[in-house]
Design a protein around this motif. Structure first.
Motif, short mmCIF file in Angstrom:
data_model
loop_
_atom_site.label_atom_id
_atom_site.label_comp_id
_atom_site.label_asym_id
_atom_site.label_seq_id
_atom_site.Cartn_x
_atom_site.Cartn_y
_atom_site.Cartn_z
N LYS A 173 0.90 -1.06 -0.19
CA LYS A 173 -0.07 0.06 -0.06
C LYS A 173 0.80 1.38 -0.13
O LYS A 173 1.83 1.43 0.74
N THR A 218 -3.40 0.50 -3.46
CA THR A 218 -2.98 -0.80 -3.02
C THR A 218 -2.88 -1.80 -4.17
O THR A 218 -3.61 -2.17 -4.86
N ILE A 225 -4.16 -7.38 -8.56
CA ILE A 225 -4.96 -6.36 -8.60
C ILE A 225 -4.43 -5.10 -7.98
O ILE A 225 -3.73 -5.20 -6.87
N GLU A 227 -6.06 -1.32 -6.66
CA GLU A 227 -6.97 -0.43 -6.18
C GLU A 227 -6.71 0.78 -5.81
O GLU A 227 -5.36 0.94 -5.28
#
Length: 271
Positions: A173, A218, A225, A227
């Motif tokens: 993150k 993140t 993935i 985000e």
């Protein structure tokens, strides 16, 4: 396995008044997880040439579950109790973490699916026969979280202790701050050498690059993935990787960049 309790999907067997048992009178050892070598005999010699090795089978446990006789005198399961146990164990949407509460192994976790069958005597359920199959040939530690504020002259140095020579794929993150430069770049090198930026000493195929941040970002390296970004082109789709030994997480910017890493270290341990 000599554990009497275990945690699966965040709940313990003891939460349901149950304990690990064996209806056959003895504990069953874990199976699977063997290393298979690929080797061919060299013509004209008695030796074999090594061409690599791999794990070809996951870990599998076979054990049973019954009521704790010190907590409940009626060892039979009612229809409602059986329904609760099956709802807890029978998952059809993927692997879940399991932790066997055995002395000396409390910090080892495995990701498994469980096949549960009622164990019946005279038509009444007295327990469950469980087969837990892992998604891997080894276990992992609990989640390790590292946070740091890094800049070009102040990287984050991680010492990873892994039992397996493989990449660890963390969740990374990056905290949003208005003072963050654009774009942001990150790399991971094996040595604490700032001349290593973008060099062959890098663990990554290319440095991570993030553009146009407007909130925390993140990156899940395992799932692939991202985000927190609005456009796919704002990320170059290079994910963080960690290796056994020294990892130097660095940026080529001179401002403080706040990051957080979450990962599990592999443990070649069988409970």
């Amino acid at each position: 396995m000599y554990a009497t309790d275990f945690m699966f999907n965040g709940q313990r067997a003891s939460d349901f008044g149950c304990m690990v048992c064996s209806f056959d009178g003895g504990p069953q050892p874990v199976s699977g997880g063997e290393i298979e070598c690929n080797a061919l005999k060299t013509p004209g010699t008695d030796t074999f040439t090594f061409y690599g090795s791999q794990f070809n089978s996951p870990l599998t446990w076979t054990f049973s579950l019954c009521k704790n006789p010190y907590k409940d005198r009626d060892m039979h399961f009612s229809q409602y109790e059986e329904s609760m146990i099956m709802k807890w164990l029978a998952k059809t949407d993927g692997y879940r973490w399991i932790q066997f509460e055995q002395e000396g192994y409390e910090d080892i976790f495995y990701k498994v699916v469980i096949n549960a069958l009622p164990h019946q005597v005279a038509g009444r359920t007295i327990g469950f026969d469980l087969t837990a199959t892992s998604n891997c040939a080894y276990g992992f530690t609990d989640v390790i979280t590292k946070t740091a504020s890094i800049e070009f002259l102040r990287p984050l140095v991680l010492n990873i202790h892994s039992d397996i020579d493989t990449y660890i794929l963390p969740i990374m993150k990056v905290k949003y701050k208005t003072s963050n430069p654009n774009p942001l770049s990150f790399d991971n090198c094996r040595e604490n050498s700032f001349s290593s930026w973008g060099s062959s000493d890098s663990i990554l195929s290319k440095p991570i690059k993030i553009e146009n941040m407007s909130q925390d970002v993140t990156m899940d390296s395992d799932m692939g993935i991202v985000e927190g970004l609005t456009k796919p082109n704002d990320f170059n789709w290079s994910f963080m990787k960690l290796v056994n030994g020294t990892n130097v997480i660095m940026t080529d910017h001179g401002r403080d960049i706040e990051i957080e890493l979450q990962y599990r270290e592999p443990r070649y341990v069988r409970v």
